[in-house]
Design a protein around this motif. Structure first.
Motif, mmCIF file in Angstrom:
data_model
loop_
_atom_site.group_PDB
_atom_site.id
_atom_site.type_symbol
_atom_site.label_atom_id
_atom_site.label_comp_id
_atom_site.label_asym_id
_atom_site.label_seq_id
_atom_site.Cartn_x
_atom_site.Cartn_y
_atom_site.Cartn_z
ATOM 1 N N VAL A 19 -12.884 -15.783 -42.547
ATOM 2 C CA VAL A 19 -12.115 -15.376 -41.378
ATOM 3 C C VAL A 19 -11.480 -14.027 -41.670
ATOM 4 C CG1 VAL A 19 -10.100 -15.925 -39.960
ATOM 5 C CG2 VAL A 19 -11.716 -17.725 -40.578
ATOM 6 N N GLY A 20 -11.603 -13.116 -40.722
ATOM 7 C CA GLY A 20 -11.077 -11.763 -40.874
ATOM 8 C C GLY A 20 -12.130 -10.748 -41.278
ATOM 9 N N LYS A 137 -14.740 -12.552 -32.522
ATOM 10 C CA LYS A 137 -13.981 -11.848 -31.484
ATOM 11 C C LYS A 137 -13.732 -10.423 -31.969
ATOM 12 C CE LYS A 137 -9.843 -11.869 -28.703
ATOM 13 N NZ LYS A 137 -8.480 -12.296 -28.546
ATOM 14 N N ASP A 138 -14.014 -9.468 -31.116
ATOM 15 C CA ASP A 138 -13.810 -8.053 -31.446
ATOM 16 C C ASP A 138 -14.497 -7.658 -32.752
ATOM 17 O OD1 ASP A 138 -12.230 -7.798 -29.124
ATOM 18 O OD2 ASP A 138 -10.427 -8.425 -30.221
ATOM 19 N N GLY A 139 -15.678 -8.221 -32.982
ATOM 20 C CA GLY A 139 -16.472 -7.845 -34.142
ATOM 21 C C GLY A 139 -16.039 -8.473 -35.455
ATOM 22 N N LYS A 140 -15.058 -9.370 -35.408
ATOM 23 C CA LYS A 140 -14.568 -10.013 -36.634
ATOM 24 C C LYS A 140 -14.672 -11.532 -36.518
ATOM 25 C CE LYS A 140 -11.539 -6.431 -38.286
ATOM 26 N NZ LYS A 140 -12.360 -5.905 -39.330
ATOM 27 N N GLN A 144 -14.031 -20.092 -38.594
ATOM 28 C CA GLN A 144 -15.263 -20.514 -39.232
ATOM 29 C C GLN A 144 -15.079 -21.896 -39.848
ATOM 30 O OE1 GLN A 144 -18.270 -18.111 -41.680
ATOM 31 N NE2 GLN A 144 -16.752 -18.715 -43.181
ATOM 32 N N GLU A 145 -16.069 -22.730 -39.624
ATOM 33 C CA GLU A 145 -16.146 -24.011 -40.322
ATOM 34 C C GLU A 145 -17.552 -24.133 -40.880
ATOM 35 O OE1 GLU A 145 -16.133 -28.868 -39.728
ATOM 36 O OE2 GLU A 145 -16.195 -27.585 -37.962
ATOM 37 N N ILE A 146 -17.641 -24.304 -42.179
ATOM 38 C CA ILE A 146 -18.912 -24.658 -42.809
ATOM 39 C C ILE A 146 -18.777 -26.128 -43.143
ATOM 40 C CG2 ILE A 146 -20.494 -24.255 -44.721
ATOM 41 C CD1 ILE A 146 -19.317 -21.381 -44.853
ATOM 42 N N VAL A 147 -19.569 -26.953 -42.493
ATOM 43 C CA VAL A 147 -19.438 -28.401 -42.634
ATOM 44 C C VAL A 147 -19.825 -28.793 -44.057
ATOM 45 C CG1 VAL A 147 -20.146 -30.637 -41.708
ATOM 46 C CG2 VAL A 147 -19.887 -28.671 -40.163
ATOM 47 N N SER A 148 -18.930 -29.509 -44.723
ATOM 48 C CA SER A 148 -19.133 -29.806 -46.146
ATOM 49 C C SER A 148 -20.282 -30.783 -46.405
ATOM 50 C CB SER A 148 -17.845 -30.327 -46.778
ATOM 51 O OG SER A 148 -17.423 -31.509 -46.132
ATOM 52 N N GLU A 149 -20.535 -31.699 -45.483
ATOM 53 C CA GLU A 149 -21.685 -32.611 -45.586
ATOM 54 C C GLU A 149 -22.632 -32.247 -44.448
ATOM 55 O OE1 GLU A 149 -24.680 -34.923 -45.932
ATOM 56 O OE2 GLU A 149 -23.209 -35.095 -47.549
ATOM 57 N N ILE A 150 -23.807 -31.762 -44.792
ATOM 58 C CA ILE A 150 -24.750 -31.216 -43.815
ATOM 59 C C ILE A 150 -25.121 -32.232 -42.731
ATOM 60 C CG2 ILE A 150 -27.069 -30.217 -43.533
ATOM 61 C CD1 ILE A 150 -26.672 -29.142 -46.459
ATOM 62 N N THR A 151 -25.094 -33.513 -43.061
ATOM 63 C CA THR A 151 -25.478 -34.524 -42.070
ATOM 64 C C THR A 151 -24.336 -34.904 -41.127
ATOM 65 O OG1 THR A 151 -24.989 -36.351 -43.581
ATOM 66 C CG2 THR A 151 -27.252 -35.488 -43.588
#
Length: 166
Positions: A19-20, A137-140, A144-151
């Motif tokens: 983020v950022g 937003k505004d190019g930044k 963000q969330e990267i899901v820790s368990e892909i399933t």
């Protein structure tokens, strides 16, 4: 970032953005084989729904839920991103009666996965994209969330709360 696939360790190639950070502008392939641009500056807030493959149940659920929640958002642009061929996206949207979905395939060289640090490695899904949600937003990167368990599905409530604060 620690992620798993069915409880077994997986990893991501490259450096994952935070983020950022600036959101790299990448050109992907739409279901009509036209260009879909993600990242960079845009007039709208981009919601990127990223997943391994539209041919899996969790990815289909994620796509349907995001379409139900955000397809009518005037200030937003919802884009589903995967390494699937554009034809797979087209087939899914036709079968589900989804006409206004913006889909973006990273099949040509994997530029998105590399730039955003979301290419899976060290698991049976190596080469596909991790499950993630990115708001630009505004190019930044604003969320963000990267899901820790892909399933698992992403945290829809956390996304809604983040969007309410933008």
């Amino acid at each position: 970032m620690s992620i798993t696939f069915k409880g077994n360790p997986a990893s991501l190639k490259g450096t994952t953005l935070k983020v950022g950070d600036n959101a790299p502008a990448i050109t992907l392939v739409g279901k009509d084989l036209g260009e879909v641009k993600v990242g960079g500056n845009s007039d709208k807030i981009q919601i990127l729904s990223v997943f391994p493959s539209i041919d899996t149940g969790v990815c289909q659920i994620q796509t349907k839920k995001f379409m139900a929640q955000y397809s009518g958002c005037d200030k937003c642009e919802l884009i589903s991103v995967a390494r699937d061929l554009p034809f797979a996206f087209g087939r899914f949207c036709a079968a589900e009666g989804i006409e206004n979905a913006i889909t973006a395939s990273d099949f040509r060289g994997g530029e998105f996965g590399k730039a955003y640090g979301l290419e899976l490695d060290g698991c049976p899904l190596a080469g596909l994209l991790a499950r993630a949600v990115i708001v630009i937003k505004d190019g930044k990167i604003a969320y963000q969330e990267i899901v820790s368990e892909i399933t698992n599905e992403p945290n829809y409530d956390a996304l809604k709360a983040a969007l309410d604060n933008l």
